[in-house]
Design a protein around this motif. Sequence first.
Motif, PDB file in Angstrom:
ATOM      1  N   LEU A   1       0.719  -1.739  -0.045  1.00 45.36           N
ATOM      2  CA  LEU A   1       0.053   0.357   0.395  1.00 45.36           C
ATOM      3  C   LEU A   1       1.051   1.007   0.333  1.00 45.36           C
ATOM      4  N   GLN A   2       0.313   2.619  -1.094  1.00 45.23           N
ATOM      5  CA  GLN A   2       0.629   3.555  -0.760  1.00 45.23           C
ATOM      6  C   GLN A   2       1.065   4.074   0.662  1.00 45.23           C
ATOM      7  N   GLU A   3       2.193   4.383   1.252  1.00 48.70           N
ATOM      8  CA  GLU A   3       2.327   6.043   2.501  1.00 48.70           C
ATOM      9  C   GLU A   3       0.987   6.396   2.625  1.00 48.70           C
ATOM     10  N   GLU A   4       0.530   7.215   1.515  1.00 53.51           N
ATOM     11  CA  GLU A   4      -0.333   7.714   1.627  1.00 53.51           C
ATOM     12  C   GLU A   4      -1.925   6.881   2.400  1.00 53.51           C
ATOM     13  N   THR A   5      -2.359   5.615   1.292  1.00 52.01           N
ATOM     14  CA  THR A   5      -3.331   4.888   1.885  1.00 52.01           C
ATOM     15  C   THR A   5      -2.834   4.542   3.883  1.00 52.01           C
ATOM     16  N   LEU A   6      -1.739   3.706   3.338  1.00 55.51           N
ATOM     17  CA  LEU A   6      -1.531   4.251   5.381  1.00 55.51           C
ATOM     18  C   LEU A   6      -1.703   4.293   6.452  1.00 55.51           C
ATOM     19  N   ALA A   7      -1.583   6.337   5.869  1.00 57.35           N
ATOM     20  CA  ALA A   7      -1.619   7.361   6.392  1.00 57.35           C
ATOM     21  C   ALA A   7      -2.803   7.406   7.208  1.00 57.35           C
ATOM     22  N   HIS A   8      -4.049   7.614   5.898  1.00 59.07           N
ATOM     23  CA  HIS A   8      -5.538   7.516   5.552  1.00 59.07           C
ATOM     24  C   HIS A   8      -5.731   6.797   6.947  1.00 59.07           C
ATOM     25  N   ILE A   9      -5.621   5.054   6.696  1.00 56.23           N
ATOM     26  CA  ILE A   9      -6.580   4.235   7.574  1.00 56.23           C
ATOM     27  C   ILE A   9      -5.727   4.578   8.465  1.00 56.23           C
ATOM     28  N   ARG A  10      -4.389   4.550   8.792  1.00 56.74           N
ATOM     29  CA  ARG A  10      -4.214   5.068  10.763  1.00 56.74           C
ATOM     30  C   ARG A  10      -4.824   6.226  11.205  1.00 56.74           C
ATOM     31  N   CYS A  11      -4.461   7.036  10.554  1.00 57.22           N
ATOM     32  CA  CYS A  11      -6.049   8.474  10.486  1.00 57.22           C
ATOM     33  C   CYS A  11      -7.125   8.617  11.659  1.00 57.22           C
ATOM     34  N   SER A  12      -7.610   7.015   9.980  1.00 55.79           N
ATOM     35  CA  SER A  12      -9.013   6.723  10.633  1.00 55.79           C
ATOM     36  C   SER A  12      -8.822   5.604  11.989  1.00 55.79           C
ATOM     37  N   PHE A  13      -8.613   5.197  12.070  1.00 50.89           N
ATOM     38  CA  PHE A  13      -8.116   4.490  13.285  1.00 50.89           C
ATOM     39  C   PHE A  13      -8.063   5.086  14.623  1.00 50.89           C
TER      40      PHE A  13
END
Length: 775
Positions: free
Chosen positions: A466-478
Amino acid sequence: MSKRSLQASQEGAKLARKIFERRGWTQEGMAAELELRTRQPIWRFFTCRPIERYIFIELCNVLDLNWWEIADQVPESLLGNEPKAEGRAIGSSQLVEQIRLKHQDRIEHQSSTLRVLGTSYPTQLSALYVLPHLLGHLAHQEYIDAAQLETSYSNTLSNLRGQRWEDTITPIGPVLENHARLRIFGKPGSGKTCLLKWVAFQCNQGKFRSDLIPVFIKLESYTDTHPKFSLLSCLQQELLGSNITDTQTIETLLHEGRFLLLIDELETVSSSNYVELILKEIDKFSERYHKNRIIITSRLGVMNCELLQFADFELADFNHEQITLFARKWFTVFEQMSVPDAATTAETFVDHLQLPINQQIRELAGIPLCLNRICQIFQGKGNLSNNRIQIYEECLALIVGDWNKPQNSCSYVDLNLALSDQIYLLGGVATSLLENNRYFFEQSELNYWIQSGVQELKETNEKTMLQEETLAHIRCSFLKQGILLEQARGIMSFSHLAFQGYLVFRKIILSPNPEENFVKCLSHLTDPQWQEVFLMASSKWSRQEWFLQTMELEIRSLVAREPDLEAFLSYLQQKSCKRLLYDQVAEAQGLLYQLARTPVLMVDLSTCITYLGIWAQMLWFEVILAKLVVWLVMPNCQSLQLNAMAQPLLNQAVRIAINNNYPGLTDFLLQFREQFLKCDRTTQTGDGWKSHQVADWLEGFASAMMNECCYVEESLMFNLEQVRLLQKYLYAIQLFAHCQGQSRGTEKADWQMVFSESPLNAEFREAAFLGFLTN
């Protein structure tokens, strides 16, 4: 209306009456103030009837009102220089009072009530609200290793920061007084909106900063509808709802610092496309109108951007006193109880929360939103531990809340994760942590677990990057959802132990092979961190008999690995039997004493009675000493339980040792009692006394008994590893009893009943001491 008369409009008369009543005047008193012979003009003024123009103007002047704003249908001939001169004569304090009165009803409507989820009607805020405390240290600003956090962990994740920085916790009052601009962070459900409502209500009632005009702004109402966000426009729109339209007056009062702005739901900005614009606007507004007071609330984890003019605080979890006070208010309001009855019910509720088996429910109760739901479940079902799954599921749903909306889900270019997919990913994170007895993790570890979880969801062997931007969005969502919590910069944990355990249980029970996964988890049967998982599984497992038998086999293997355990348990079983013998001897002594009614019988039976008394005392001494041993080794003892159980036993043991002339044992017990009373319970772990302390105590106890008592058991001589294994064994037995109690629908396990009827009875008959311990 005659040329030289004026009459008040309906709105003007209403505003004038509010000022009149607030100042506590009477119509007679006002007539005397204006040197009128009768109060009839005053009455006509308030009933919107015509009165002499000069009296009308003087009345408005006394009330600090602009007469032309109060009058109805002012002749154009009067709208010349006179209003301007009057307008210049009115100071800002009078303007503030006028606007406060006009805006009073709107603030009352916005702040005086709250709708509690799960109830049928709004509730008065003052009837239910409990003032929170604030934490003056933000975790995401601290640099610390995850390993250091593991050492500071103390049976709570939600309130860990409150324990680490306890000296920074302060009541809300001094913070409001000392800081003109505040940004208050809080977990979902921690009471951010209610806090702003309380401040607005207090200001509206004149109990806090009565010289300011409170304005309550919900950002969500403006960020979605205005293409260009302006905080000044929000303020004007709120005042427009109270028919306050003079923008020049608003601007003047802003420059003089006469407003209290309460800005709620800053986290909703994070879902818009102009976050930076709004943050810059807030900074610019607070700089331009720097004399005004501003309080902003936001969820933790939503945005860590600096607001240069603001002091940051965090809402602390409720402590024991706040939980008790909330429960009293809750049962008074929703059960319609009298204050004494509500206090009694609240005490029962808090007692249930304090049970060791409900420790993780108690942690959830520190969040007001969850505490309300726990009260509702207790009200309807009467217990907590049997309904733990429902409590965890509903509290999780409440905390996630609006973030389950489509616009707040994790939708990205390369994947689309529904809420159920996010829960699945979090289940993998929770399981990985629990398998390694960990609670804290770094961002890189979370990225790895997310990558692995997404690959499982896609059911492919291809490595998913996964792109780092996608991982950041998922972390932010959690973090937005409140399921994860940032405990230090870059270091996270689950927000509550209950959620971590529930997600592991959910992953097991919903897996394709739940029984196979459960058998793998049995290696953690003696780990207290897994207690919630086993308790939830025991209440939901479809094959209860298989579940308990599988646990039985694992517990048997503990004894098989250490034969010395059997000798120790046999010793305890003997003492348990002597408790029954003591009861029989004491009963026989009492019967003989009752029969000895005459001097002749008393002489004949005195020797027998005395012998039985000595025998009973010695038997009871053995029982007391055995109970002390069990108490010390027993895992998961809370300090209150320790005091309640051990101190009476120690007192009895010392007294009997003195009476029987056992000086060595007496000295040992006296020293131990002194150590017990002075012991700092904060050094004890949640599993009872540390293993090396138990081993040292058993060694000293056995030596003292060997020197003076004829019933010494060498099986008391345990080394450190044996003590640790014994504690694990006793913990497993306790857990098994609780699991069987869950399947029977009882909150407190009846140890004697459970073990006498369980399939473990033949092999674990020694565990009957758990029953004799509580008698």
